[in-house]
Design an enzyme around this catalytic site. Structure first.
Site, PDB file in Angstrom:
ATOM      1  N   TYR A 105      23.718  38.492  51.324  1.00  0.00           N
ATOM      2  CA  TYR A 105      23.745  38.477  50.218  1.00  0.00           C
ATOM      3  C   TYR A 105      23.806  39.023  49.194  1.00  0.00           C
ATOM      4  O   TYR A 105      24.310  38.614  47.986  1.00  0.00           O
ATOM      5  CB  TYR A 105      22.253  37.820  50.211  1.00  0.00           C
ATOM      6  CG  TYR A 105      20.831  37.791  48.908  1.00  0.00           C
ATOM      7  CD1 TYR A 105      21.289  36.025  48.816  1.00  0.00           C
ATOM      8  CD2 TYR A 105      20.281  38.540  47.945  1.00  0.00           C
ATOM      9  CE1 TYR A 105      20.116  35.661  47.787  1.00  0.00           C
ATOM     10  CE2 TYR A 105      19.966  37.928  47.318  1.00  0.00           C
ATOM     11  CZ  TYR A 105      19.663  36.601  46.652  1.00  0.00           C
ATOM     12  OH  TYR A 105      18.695  36.324  45.885  1.00  0.00           O
TER      13      TYR A 105
ATOM     14  N   LYS B 215      26.073  37.955  45.240  1.00  0.00           N
ATOM     15  CA  LYS B 215      24.810  37.688  44.250  1.00  0.00           C
ATOM     16  C   LYS B 215      26.152  38.643  43.040  1.00  0.00           C
ATOM     17  O   LYS B 215      26.316  39.010  42.055  1.00  0.00           O
ATOM     18  CB  LYS B 215      23.778  38.213  44.154  1.00  0.00           C
ATOM     19  CG  LYS B 215      22.705  37.460  44.706  1.00  0.00           C
ATOM     20  CD  LYS B 215      23.044  36.666  43.974  1.00  0.00           C
ATOM     21  CE  LYS B 215      21.705  35.336  44.509  1.00  0.00           C
ATOM     22  NZ  LYS B 215      21.612  33.541  43.706  1.00  0.00           N
TER      23      LYS B 215
END
Length: 259
Positions: free
Chosen positions: A164, A168
């Protein structure tokens, strides 16, 4: 839920048509509500038809205009078809908010290839596909506003979220490169980096002890709300932010400055 109220100092918008990916989720649905309350025609895009239909009905009941749009951003064909529908119905696309994302949390030594790939494919490559599809009409218009939803995790890191965090963080570099590439054509590209937002998968998965620890790390001593994020996004799309591009706005209650 009560309809979102128009702000006392109204934002103004040069265009009229917005597309929000992940439009049926906690943050995405609030983005749709807020942008519709600002007077825009908003396409709520995603894969969950029931959730999209619910937010569209809510917006219409409040007097706004929203439409459900089927979009699987892991597919270039789906992204292209979604933009073609918007152009066929509205003849333009002014605002794109890339909000859709997933989590597949696991410590790195236990993380499976498919968990790594799924998060990168949806959160990073999916954003790329949607930007690419929207860019051609924006270039023709010589106008567009793009906001990509990253995360405070991109700035701070977090154990168990290497996939993640990588996706991001990639969004931030992508956004800055895009801003340089299209700025001369009247198109801005910015990112928001939400912190821990209530009623989202990341915060819902936290146990009581973790929640308390996270709250202690947030100077404002509360989790954010989807409305906090939607307000920041609406500002970056508005005329008031017309001279802002390539920037990252953290919406995290000050959490990112504590480490």
């Amino acid at each position: 839920m009560e309809p979102t109220k128009q702000p006392s100092f109204p934002l103004t918008f040069a265009g009229s048509v917005a597309l929000v990916t992940g439009g049926g989720g906690g943050i995405g649905s609030e983005l749709v509500r807020v942008l519709a309350a600002c007077g825009l025609t908003v396409y709520a895009a995603g894969r969950n038809r029931d959730k999209l239909a619910a937010v569209v009905s809510e917006v219409e009941a409040a007097g706004g205009r929203a439409l459900a749009l089927e979009l699987d951003q892991t597919s270039s064909a789906s992204a292209g078809a979604a933009l073609e529908r918007v152009l066929a119905e509205q003849n333009r696309i002014d605002y794109l908010v890339n909000n859709a994302g997933i989590v597949r949390d696991q410590l790195l030594l236990r993380m499976k290839d498919e968990d790594w790939s799924a998060v990168l494919e949806t959160n990073l490559s999916g954003m790329f596909r949607c930007c690419r599809a929207a860019l051609r009409p924006m270039l023709r218009q010589r106008f567009g506003r793009i906001v990509n939803v990253s995360s405070v995790i991109a700035l701070m890191g977090n154990a168990g979220q290497a996939n993640y965090a990588a996706a991001k963080a990639g969004i931030l570099g992508f956004t800055k490169a895009l801003a340089r590439e299209v700025g001369s054509r009247g198109i801005t590209a910015n990112a928001v980096a939400p912190g821990f937002i209530a009623a989202t998968p990341m915060t819902d998965a936290l146990g009581p002890e973790l929640r308390e620890g996270m709250l202690r790390a947030i100077p404002l001593e509360r989790f954010g709300t989807p409305h906090d994020v939607a307000g920041a996004v609406a500002f970056l799309l508005s005329d008031q932010a017309g001279y802002i591009t390539g920037q990252v706005l953290s919406v995290c209650g000050g959490m990112s400055m504590t480490r």
